[in-house]
Design a protein around this motif. Structure first.
Motif, mmCIF file in Angstrom:
data_model
loop_
_atom_site.group_PDB
_atom_site.id
_atom_site.type_symbol
_atom_site.label_atom_id
_atom_site.label_comp_id
_atom_site.label_asym_id
_atom_site.label_seq_id
_atom_site.Cartn_x
_atom_site.Cartn_y
_atom_site.Cartn_z
ATOM 1 N N MET A 1 24.771 -30.881 2.700
ATOM 2 C CA MET A 1 24.102 -29.729 2.122
ATOM 3 C C MET A 1 24.720 -29.457 0.757
ATOM 4 S SD MET A 1 23.622 -25.791 3.473
ATOM 5 C CE MET A 1 25.003 -25.838 4.511
ATOM 6 N N ARG A 2 23.843 -29.063 -0.152
ATOM 7 C CA ARG A 2 24.300 -28.683 -1.491
ATOM 8 C C ARG A 2 23.732 -27.306 -1.824
ATOM 9 N NH1 ARG A 2 23.452 -33.060 -5.906
ATOM 10 N NH2 ARG A 2 21.269 -32.587 -5.512
ATOM 11 N N ILE A 47 19.549 -23.662 -1.672
ATOM 12 C CA ILE A 47 20.163 -24.530 -0.667
ATOM 13 C C ILE A 47 19.318 -25.798 -0.571
ATOM 14 C CG2 ILE A 47 20.827 -24.802 1.755
ATOM 15 C CD1 ILE A 47 20.895 -21.713 1.922
ATOM 16 N N GLU A 48 19.974 -26.941 -0.661
ATOM 17 C CA GLU A 48 19.296 -28.226 -0.485
ATOM 18 C C GLU A 48 19.896 -28.925 0.734
ATOM 19 O OE1 GLU A 48 18.634 -31.701 -3.598
ATOM 20 O OE2 GLU A 48 20.597 -31.849 -2.608
ATOM 21 N N THR A 49 19.044 -29.362 1.640
ATOM 22 C CA THR A 49 19.497 -30.147 2.785
ATOM 23 C C THR A 49 18.748 -31.467 2.785
ATOM 24 O OG1 THR A 49 17.860 -29.160 4.264
ATOM 25 C CG2 THR A 49 20.023 -28.125 4.193
ATOM 26 N N GLU A 50 19.370 -32.463 3.363
ATOM 27 C CA GLU A 50 18.734 -33.769 3.469
ATOM 28 C C GLU A 50 18.503 -34.060 4.943
ATOM 29 O OE1 GLU A 50 19.877 -38.213 2.075
ATOM 30 O OE2 GLU A 50 20.247 -36.601 0.637
ATOM 31 N N LYS A 56 14.512 -34.451 1.148
ATOM 32 C CA LYS A 56 15.231 -33.234 0.771
ATOM 33 C C LYS A 56 14.369 -32.012 1.044
ATOM 34 C CE LYS A 56 18.125 -35.542 -2.531
ATOM 35 N NZ LYS A 56 18.547 -35.711 -3.896
ATOM 36 N N TYR A 58 14.403 -27.584 0.745
ATOM 37 C CA TYR A 58 15.035 -26.517 -0.034
ATOM 38 C C TYR A 58 14.757 -25.153 0.575
ATOM 39 C CZ TYR A 58 15.453 -30.147 -3.555
ATOM 40 O OH TYR A 58 15.760 -31.307 -4.214
#
Length: 160
Positions: A1-2, A47-50, A56, A58
């Motif tokens: 997560m970013r 929030i970015e999740t893969e 991706k 968001y």
């Protein structure tokens, strides 16, 4: 997560008529702005999740220094962001800090502060005079999201 954080100015600039004389939210009879103590801002949290397969996803949270945001205006901001980035409107939450030291974005107080005026303001927004201001805010949010997309950083989540 970013994750990334962002902040942009949403105080009306001089080329849009500035802030002096604009109706303030939460005041009946109508009070207008006669000076500035602090600027108004929009702040964001991205929030970015893969997920499986490298797709991706968001979640974008935006807060505005206003009393309330009309539904049509909120939807407009979401569409503008979605036009530029892979973030769908359903992945964006926009809310107001509910400050009465901001402008009457809905026009509900300039309509007299009564229930019919309040309902119309929540759905439709303020007068057409403020449309250019809202378009400008939309551009500010698009710029902010672009900066946040470029500044995404790995995040760790922990609990005790």
């Amino acid at each position: 997560m970013r994750v990334a954080f962002g902040k942009v100015l949403i105080t009306p600039p001089d080329f849009l008529g500035g802030y002096i004389g604009r109706p303030m939210a939460g005041y009946t009879p109508i009070a207008t702005c006669n000076s500035k103590y602090d600027d108004l801002h929009g702040s964001g949290f991205l929030i970015e999740t893969e997920v499986l397969g490298g797709v991706k996803r968001y979640l974008l949270l935006i807060t505005m220094d206003v009393a309330l945001i009309p539904l049509t205006v909120s939807e407009y901001f979401k569409e503008k962001i979605s036009d530029h980035y892979p973030i769908y409107p359903g992945q964006i939450i926009i809310h107001a800090t509910h400050t009465h030291k901001g402008f009457d974005m809905a026009g509900s107080f300039s309509r007299g502060g009564n229930w019919p005026g309040l309902i119309k303001g929540i759905i439709c927004g303020a007068t057409k005079k403020d449309d250019l201001y809202k378009v400008w805010i939309g551009k500010q949010f698009v710029r902010m999201v672009g900066q946040m997309m470029a500044e995404l950083q790995p995040a760790k989540i922990a609990w005790k």
